[in-house]
Design a protein around this motif. Structure first.
Motif, PDB file in Angstrom:
ATOM      1  N   ARG A  69      -1.716   8.609   3.881  1.00  0.00           N
ATOM      2  CA  ARG A  69      -2.733   7.961   3.045  1.00  0.00           C
ATOM      3  C   ARG A  69      -2.667   6.442   3.173  1.00  0.00           C
ATOM      4  NH1 ARG A  69      -1.176  12.048  -0.706  1.00  0.00           N
ATOM      5  NH2 ARG A  69       0.109  10.561  -1.874  1.00  0.00           N
ATOM      6  N   ALA A  70      -1.457   5.915   3.296  1.00  0.00           N
ATOM      7  CA  ALA A  70      -1.316   4.470   3.493  1.00  0.00           C
ATOM      8  C   ALA A  70      -2.000   4.042   4.788  1.00  0.00           C
ATOM      9  CB  ALA A  70       0.154   4.076   3.501  1.00  0.00           C
ATOM     10  N   ARG A 120      -5.790   3.889   4.339  1.00  0.00           N
ATOM     11  CA  ARG A 120      -6.231   2.688   3.613  1.00  0.00           C
ATOM     12  C   ARG A 120      -6.133   1.433   4.470  1.00  0.00           C
ATOM     13  NH1 ARG A 120      -3.574   2.187  -2.222  1.00  0.00           N
ATOM     14  NH2 ARG A 120      -4.439   0.101  -1.880  1.00  0.00           N
ATOM     15  N   HIS A 138       2.954   7.786   0.505  1.00  0.00           N
ATOM     16  CA  HIS A 138       2.542   8.784   1.502  1.00  0.00           C
ATOM     17  C   HIS A 138       2.101   8.000   2.745  1.00  0.00           C
ATOM     18  CE1 HIS A 138       0.147  11.854   3.530  1.00  0.00           C
ATOM     19  NE2 HIS A 138       0.762  12.757   2.782  1.00  0.00           N
ATOM     20  N   GLU A 152       2.218   2.061  -3.337  1.00  0.00           N
ATOM     21  CA  GLU A 152       1.231   2.673  -4.230  1.00  0.00           C
ATOM     22  C   GLU A 152       0.998   4.140  -3.884  1.00  0.00           C
ATOM     23  OE1 GLU A 152      -2.328   0.409  -3.994  1.00  0.00           O
ATOM     24  OE2 GLU A 152      -1.483  -1.385  -4.949  1.00  0.00           O
ATOM     25  N   GLU A 153       0.887   4.441  -2.600  1.00  0.00           N
ATOM     26  CA  GLU A 153       0.530   5.792  -2.164  1.00  0.00           C
ATOM     27  C   GLU A 153       1.737   6.727  -2.090  1.00  0.00           C
ATOM     28  OE1 GLU A 153      -2.391   6.954  -1.829  1.00  0.00           O
ATOM     29  OE2 GLU A 153      -3.579   5.121  -1.891  1.00  0.00           O
ATOM     30  N   GLN A 204      -0.390   6.640  11.234  1.00  0.00           N
ATOM     31  CA  GLN A 204       0.819   6.853  10.436  1.00  0.00           C
ATOM     32  C   GLN A 204       2.038   6.242  11.134  1.00  0.00           C
ATOM     33  OE1 GLN A 204       1.161  10.809   8.837  1.00  0.00           O
ATOM     34  NE2 GLN A 204       3.405  10.742   8.824  1.00  0.00           N
ATOM     35  N   VAL A 215       0.840  -1.201   0.000  1.00  0.00           N
ATOM     36  CA  VAL A 215       0.000   0.000   0.000  1.00  0.00           C
ATOM     37  C   VAL A 215       0.876   1.252   0.000  1.00  0.00           C
ATOM     38  CG1 VAL A 215      -1.680   1.340   1.321  1.00  0.00           C
ATOM     39  CG2 VAL A 215      -1.952  -1.141   1.101  1.00  0.00           C
TER      40      VAL A 215
END
Length: 294
Positions: A23-24, A27, A20, A17-18, A32, A14
């Motif tokens: 944002r990960a 999801r 970040h 893909e992000e 964080q 993930v």
């Protein structure tokens, strides 16, 4: 595997893909700091950094790029094995009879393909249901679930995933004055007769697809009623009224004798998966889960 955890691999995939951490985390439904912790744990197991992180950017290292390229297909394969085992345990097999109004769009077909791939012991049969009777096939047991236009206010039916929010279009003959416009406002609909779905569709549903009044309250005249989408398109081509429909339907029914004009000021059209409350099979619920992933 040295105590390797699947959650660490999921976190890396993930995050790759992000690029970040925030944002990960969203999801993965973790903080964080938890993302950072999982990444560090994975990197410690491997003995090298997979991601470089600065105040300005997050990027994969060279090893991270190679690890991602090899991990993704392996992870997907493992996920498929687990899903197939889960499907067998849940009894997702046999035939899923799926009804639809109008046309099955490409995104929905992709979800059907994904469902059959995930549950290879379950086949899907697709059949069209009448535009004027969106719920009848469900109640007669002819289909297990149906993709229909919202709203659905039926106590005996369950509304599952909703999708395909689209601006309405109006289908008119090239002879109709709307055909020369770039768009039509909801208030202008009072100046043309609309083709509407016939009974037995309930009144609230028919009014949602063909509003009886403009937002300011002006009556919108009805031209005629129809039972199928193709019947409505044909009447519009013959200049016997205008028909509201969503943009994907307009594109799929493109004809040289019809103009499809966007309509402003009306609610978007939305599709939903619906099934009988008393007949929620494992096949239907599994398909609803796959459809919700879109």
């Amino acid at each position: 595997m040295g105590g390797l955890e699947v959650r660490e691999l999921e976190c890396f995939l993930v995050l790759a893909e992000e690029l970040h951490f925030g944002r990960a985390g969203e999801r993965l439904y973790v903080s964080q700091s938890r993302v950072s912790q999982l990444l560090r744990s994975l990197e410690n197991r491997l003995g090298a950094r997979l991601i470089d992180r600065t105040n300005r950017r997050v990027r994969l290292t060279a090893l991270g790029e190679r690890f991602l390229a090899e991990l993704r297909p392996a992870y997907d394969g493992l996920k498929d094995v687990v899903e197939r085992a889960r499907a067998e345990a849940r009894g997702v097999q046999g035939v899923l009879r799926l009804g639809f109004q109008g046309q099955v769009s490409e995104p929905v077909m992709a979800r059907i393909d994904a469902f059959e791939s995930r549950f290879p012991c379950c086949a899907t049969e697709i059949s069209e249901i009448s535009l004027s009777d969106p719920f009848g096939a469900l109640r007669r047991g002819e289909v297990d679930a149906a993709i229909v236009l919202l709203p659905v206010q039926e106590p005996d039916l369950v509304v599952g995933p909703t999708f395909s929010r689209q601006q309405p279009n109006i289908a008119v003959s090239l002879r109709h004055r709307f055909a020369a416009l770039d768009s039509v406002s909801a208030e202008e609909l009072a100046e043309s007769e609309l083709i509407a779905p016939a009974e037995p569709a309930p009144p609230y549903w028919r009014d949602a697809q063909t509003p009886p009044r403009t937002p300011s309250g002006r009556p919108i005249p009805r031209a005629s009623t129809i039972t199928t989408l193709q019947e409505g398109i044909t009447r519009a081509a013959a200049n016997r009224g205008a028909m509201l429909l969503c943009r994907p339907c307009a594109i799929s029914h493109g004809r040289r004798d019809i103009a499809f004009v966007p309509v402003t000021g009306l609610p978007d059209s939305v599709l939903g998966l619906v099934w009988p409350r008393a007949a929620a099979t494992t096949r239907v619920l599994a398909f609803a889960d796959v459809l919700a992933e879109a």
